[in-house]
Scaffold this motif. Structure first.
Motif, PDB file in Angstrom:
ATOM      1  N   GLU A  24       0.685  -1.117  -0.038  1.00 34.73           N
ATOM      2  CA  GLU A  24       0.123  -0.012   0.151  1.00 34.73           C
ATOM      3  C   GLU A  24       0.765   1.347  -0.101  1.00 34.73           C
ATOM      4  O   GLU A  24       0.628   2.256  -0.756  1.00 34.73           O
ATOM      5  CB  GLU A  24      -0.900  -0.289   1.080  1.00 34.73           C
ATOM      6  N   LEU A  25       1.794   1.318   0.788  1.00 35.61           N
ATOM      7  CA  LEU A  25       2.897   2.434   0.864  1.00 35.61           C
ATOM      8  C   LEU A  25       3.361   2.552  -0.708  1.00 35.61           C
ATOM      9  O   LEU A  25       3.566   3.753  -1.202  1.00 35.61           O
ATOM     10  CB  LEU A  25       4.158   2.250   1.564  1.00 35.61           C
ATOM     11  N   GLN A  26       3.868   1.543  -1.214  1.00 35.11           N
ATOM     12  CA  GLN A  26       4.474   1.662  -2.605  1.00 35.11           C
ATOM     13  C   GLN A  26       3.422   1.985  -3.828  1.00 35.11           C
ATOM     14  O   GLN A  26       3.546   2.761  -4.613  1.00 35.11           O
ATOM     15  CB  GLN A  26       4.902   0.183  -3.186  1.00 35.11           C
ATOM     16  N   TYR A 235      -4.541  -6.988   7.934  1.00 38.03           N
ATOM     17  CA  TYR A 235      -4.065  -6.799   6.635  1.00 38.03           C
ATOM     18  C   TYR A 235      -3.719  -7.736   5.610  1.00 38.03           C
ATOM     19  O   TYR A 235      -2.932  -7.581   4.755  1.00 38.03           O
ATOM     20  CB  TYR A 235      -2.502  -6.201   7.057  1.00 38.03           C
ATOM     21  N   ALA A 236      -4.619  -8.887   5.697  1.00 39.55           N
ATOM     22  CA  ALA A 236      -4.496  -9.836   4.790  1.00 39.55           C
ATOM     23  C   ALA A 236      -4.633  -9.535   3.362  1.00 39.55           C
ATOM     24  O   ALA A 236      -5.648  -8.746   3.159  1.00 39.55           O
ATOM     25  CB  ALA A 236      -5.202 -11.228   5.198  1.00 39.55           C
ATOM     26  N   SER A 237      -3.972 -10.136   2.597  1.00 44.15           N
ATOM     27  CA  SER A 237      -4.073  -9.836   1.017  1.00 44.15           C
ATOM     28  C   SER A 237      -3.426 -10.924   0.279  1.00 44.15           C
ATOM     29  O   SER A 237      -2.313 -11.119   0.222  1.00 44.15           O
ATOM     30  CB  SER A 237      -3.367  -8.458   0.606  1.00 44.15           C
ATOM     31  N   SER A 238      -4.268 -11.323  -0.599  1.00 38.61           N
ATOM     32  CA  SER A 238      -3.907 -12.311  -1.569  1.00 38.61           C
ATOM     33  C   SER A 238      -2.934 -12.009  -2.551  1.00 38.61           C
ATOM     34  O   SER A 238      -1.765 -12.756  -2.998  1.00 38.61           O
ATOM     35  CB  SER A 238      -5.126 -13.017  -2.295  1.00 38.61           C
ATOM     36  N   ALA A 239      -2.749 -10.718  -2.862  1.00 42.45           N
ATOM     37  CA  ALA A 239      -1.862 -10.120  -3.753  1.00 42.45           C
ATOM     38  C   ALA A 239      -0.458 -10.147  -3.066  1.00 42.45           C
ATOM     39  O   ALA A 239       0.526  -9.835  -3.797  1.00 42.45           O
ATOM     40  CB  ALA A 239      -2.367  -8.524  -4.011  1.00 42.45           C
ATOM     41  N   ARG A 410      -6.364   2.269   6.186  1.00 42.46           N
ATOM     42  CA  ARG A 410      -6.290   3.296   7.329  1.00 42.46           C
ATOM     43  C   ARG A 410      -4.967   2.949   8.152  1.00 42.46           C
ATOM     44  O   ARG A 410      -4.525   4.163   8.580  1.00 42.46           O
ATOM     45  CB  ARG A 410      -7.396   2.742   8.641  1.00 42.46           C
ATOM     46  N   ALA A 411      -4.583   2.031   8.275  1.00 46.62           N
ATOM     47  CA  ALA A 411      -3.178   1.793   8.876  1.00 46.62           C
ATOM     48  C   ALA A 411      -2.133   2.714   8.170  1.00 46.62           C
ATOM     49  O   ALA A 411      -1.366   3.492   8.907  1.00 46.62           O
ATOM     50  CB  ALA A 411      -2.647   0.291   8.819  1.00 46.62           C
ATOM     51  N   ILE A 412      -2.215   2.692   6.862  1.00 46.97           N
ATOM     52  CA  ILE A 412      -1.266   3.379   6.140  1.00 46.97           C
ATOM     53  C   ILE A 412      -1.515   4.957   6.233  1.00 46.97           C
ATOM     54  O   ILE A 412      -0.537   5.839   6.125  1.00 46.97           O
ATOM     55  CB  ILE A 412      -0.951   2.964   4.728  1.00 46.97           C
ATOM     56  N   VAL A 415       0.138   5.795   9.466  1.00 44.64           N
ATOM     57  CA  VAL A 415       1.759   5.699   9.111  1.00 44.64           C
ATOM     58  C   VAL A 415       2.277   7.085   8.453  1.00 44.64           C
ATOM     59  O   VAL A 415       3.195   7.839   8.821  1.00 44.64           O
ATOM     60  CB  VAL A 415       1.945   4.631   8.297  1.00 44.64           C
ATOM     61  N   GLU A 416       1.271   7.609   7.257  1.00 45.92           N
ATOM     62  CA  GLU A 416       1.802   8.901   6.520  1.00 45.92           C
ATOM     63  C   GLU A 416       1.631  10.010   7.480  1.00 45.92           C
ATOM     64  O   GLU A 416       2.548  11.046   7.340  1.00 45.92           O
ATOM     65  CB  GLU A 416       0.990   8.792   5.249  1.00 45.92           C
ATOM     66  N   GLN A 417       0.846   9.868   8.229  1.00 45.98           N
ATOM     67  CA  GLN A 417       0.325  11.395   9.118  1.00 45.98           C
ATOM     68  C   GLN A 417       1.375  11.172   9.976  1.00 45.98           C
ATOM     69  O   GLN A 417       2.135  12.320  10.508  1.00 45.98           O
ATOM     70  CB  GLN A 417      -0.954  11.129   9.686  1.00 45.98           C
ATOM     71  N   ALA A 418       1.868  10.311  10.839  1.00 42.07           N
ATOM     72  CA  ALA A 418       2.893  10.165  11.893  1.00 42.07           C
ATOM     73  C   ALA A 418       4.409  10.415  11.142  1.00 42.07           C
ATOM     74  O   ALA A 418       5.001  11.249  11.712  1.00 42.07           O
ATOM     75  CB  ALA A 418       3.118   8.862  12.479  1.00 42.07           C
TER      76      ALA A 418
END
Length: 430
Positions: A24-26, A235-239, A410-412, A415-418
């Motif tokens: 997601e960050l990428q 955070y599970a993702s098959s991708a 939401r997690a990211i 992260v970005e705000q912090a």
């Protein structure tokens, strides 16, 4: 954009949590590199992220499998202590190897698995921000001793002074097991002129944001969490996972019971035999995943002719499942709840007993300690969860809670705000 470094344990369960965050960050334009031992390389590259190997000579390919093989022969506290010693080897390596690698790569911020308590010290040495990621069951200590330690299967019972005393004693036990970690970290903090030299357990976690893949509804009531602690959902993702071949044509269309004992304690073949025998006679098809620890050919013939595979595409099978029989690994539990699937848990080691206690407390399933496992009580637990509507209703309630929690996105955001503000992201501010 920011160059994020990811630090996590090399086990599948931890990688399956951290890699979707990196993806997601990428996707949002950041550069992402996971720093770890060779055993983490294949999954990281398959997820499309950059990888930087650390301590290649000391931790060659197969190191993790060897440790897993040894731990799989153990049970209970012996297995837990073995995993602690294993973790200390990783901690020592990261303190020694990671600073130069992170600095050379111009990493600007870190996402650190909560089990890697050296995260704060590494970030302070490099003068970069870091975020704590609770990949397994959250391990924040409860100063009132109301919350049982994460490695115990005890019920939440805050009105009992006896329960509180048991909790306190086991927090002391956990403190003793963790002391070598704190001593090693203190040694590096002195060498690196970081103050204070000595940190307590929770002080090693991020003071900007701690993100946890549990929804709040899948945790005992907490009174003293940091204001920057966030329950974001899984955070599970098959991708983020390598593709797995599976004989879907062999599914019969009957209600599906999916059984997995994870990727660590998956060589207790008698457990698989008990599961198969307990499911005999049910109008259901049993699928057993061996988690890569063995091949179907290595098992004796199991009762009832279940479909046994070395690996299974877990997320795809859970979409079809009526019941999960699980070791109570947090990823499998949360993935089951994401599809509203109730469970029967057979916890073995590490945080699995604590996760199983939460399965029972939330009413989404039943739990049988491995020491008490036999075909009779397993069959009774399976029948109870399949026949009583409350388990399915509670699983659907947790599914809805997971949907509201926000997950990776939401997690990211947090992260970005912090990282962009350099200030704590408070839970009530979102």
């Amino acid at each position: 954009m920011t160059h994020f470094g990811l630090l996590t344990l090399p086990q599948t369960g931890h990688l399956n949590t951290m890699l979707p965050l990196g993806q997601e960050l990428q996707r949002r334009g950041h550069q992402v590199t996971l720093f770890g031992i060779l055993d983490a390389q294949a999954k990281t590259l398959a997820a499309g992220l950059d990888f930087q190997v650390l301590a290649e000579a000391e931790f060659p390919n197969g190191w993790t499998a060897q440790k897993i093989s040894q731990q799989a022969k153990l049970a209970g506290f012996a297995a837990f202590r073995y995993s602690v010693n294993w973790g200390l080897e990783i901690t020592a390596m990261l303190l020694r190897e990671a600073p130069q690698a992170l600095e050379t790569a111009d990493v600007e911020a870190l996402l650190v698995d909560q089990m890697l308590v050296e995260g704060r010290t590494l970030a302070e040495f490099l003068n970069i921000p870091f975020i704590t990621v609770c990949s397994s069951l959250m391990v924040n200590w409860d100063r009132d001793n109301d919350i049982p330690p994460y490695f115990t299967r005890w019920d939440y019972n805050p009105t009992s002074s006896t329960a509180r005393l048991h909790n306190q004693r086991n927090y002391l036990l956990l403190s003793g097991l963790g002391q070598p970690f704190l001593d090693l970290i203190a040694q590096y903090r002195r060498e690196w002129n970081l103050t204070p030299h000595y940190l307590n357990h929770d002080e090693n976690f991020s003071q900007l944001a701690q993100i946890c893949q549990q929804p709040a509804e899948f945790e005992f009531p907490r009174q003293h969490l940091p204001p920057h602690f966030h329950f974001t959902g899984p955070y599970a993702s098959s991708a983020s996972r390598e593709s797995v071949l599976f004989p879907f044509e062999k599914l019969t269309g009957q209600p599906l019971i999916y059984a997995s004992m994870g990727t660590i304690q998956n060589r207790q073949f008698q457990v698989f035999r008990d599961i198969a025998q307990a499911c005999m006679g049910l109008d259901a098809q049993l699928v057993i995943s061996l988690g890569g620890g063995a091949t179907p050919e290595s098992l004796p013939e199991l009762p009832g002719n279940p479909l046994v595979v070395r690996y299974a595409p877990q997320l795809e099978l859970l979409q079809k499942a009526t019941l999960t029989i699980t070791h109570a690994g947090l990823n499998t539990v949360l993935e089951s709840l994401s599809y509203g699937v109730p469970m029967v848990a057979i916890p073995l080691v590490n945080d699995q007993p604590g996760t199983a206690a939460r399965i029972v407390w939330t009413g989404v399933g039943e739990a049988i300690p491995i020491a008490h496992l036999n075909v009779s009580n397993l069959r009774s637990a399976i029948a109870k969860v399949l026949s009583e509507d409350s388990y399915k209703k509670n699983a659907l309630r947790l599914q809805a809670a997971i949907g509201r929690a926000g997950g990776v996105s939401r997690a990211i955001d947090i992260v970005e705000q912090a990282v962009s503000t350099g200030k704590p992201v408070l839970a009530q501010s979102l």
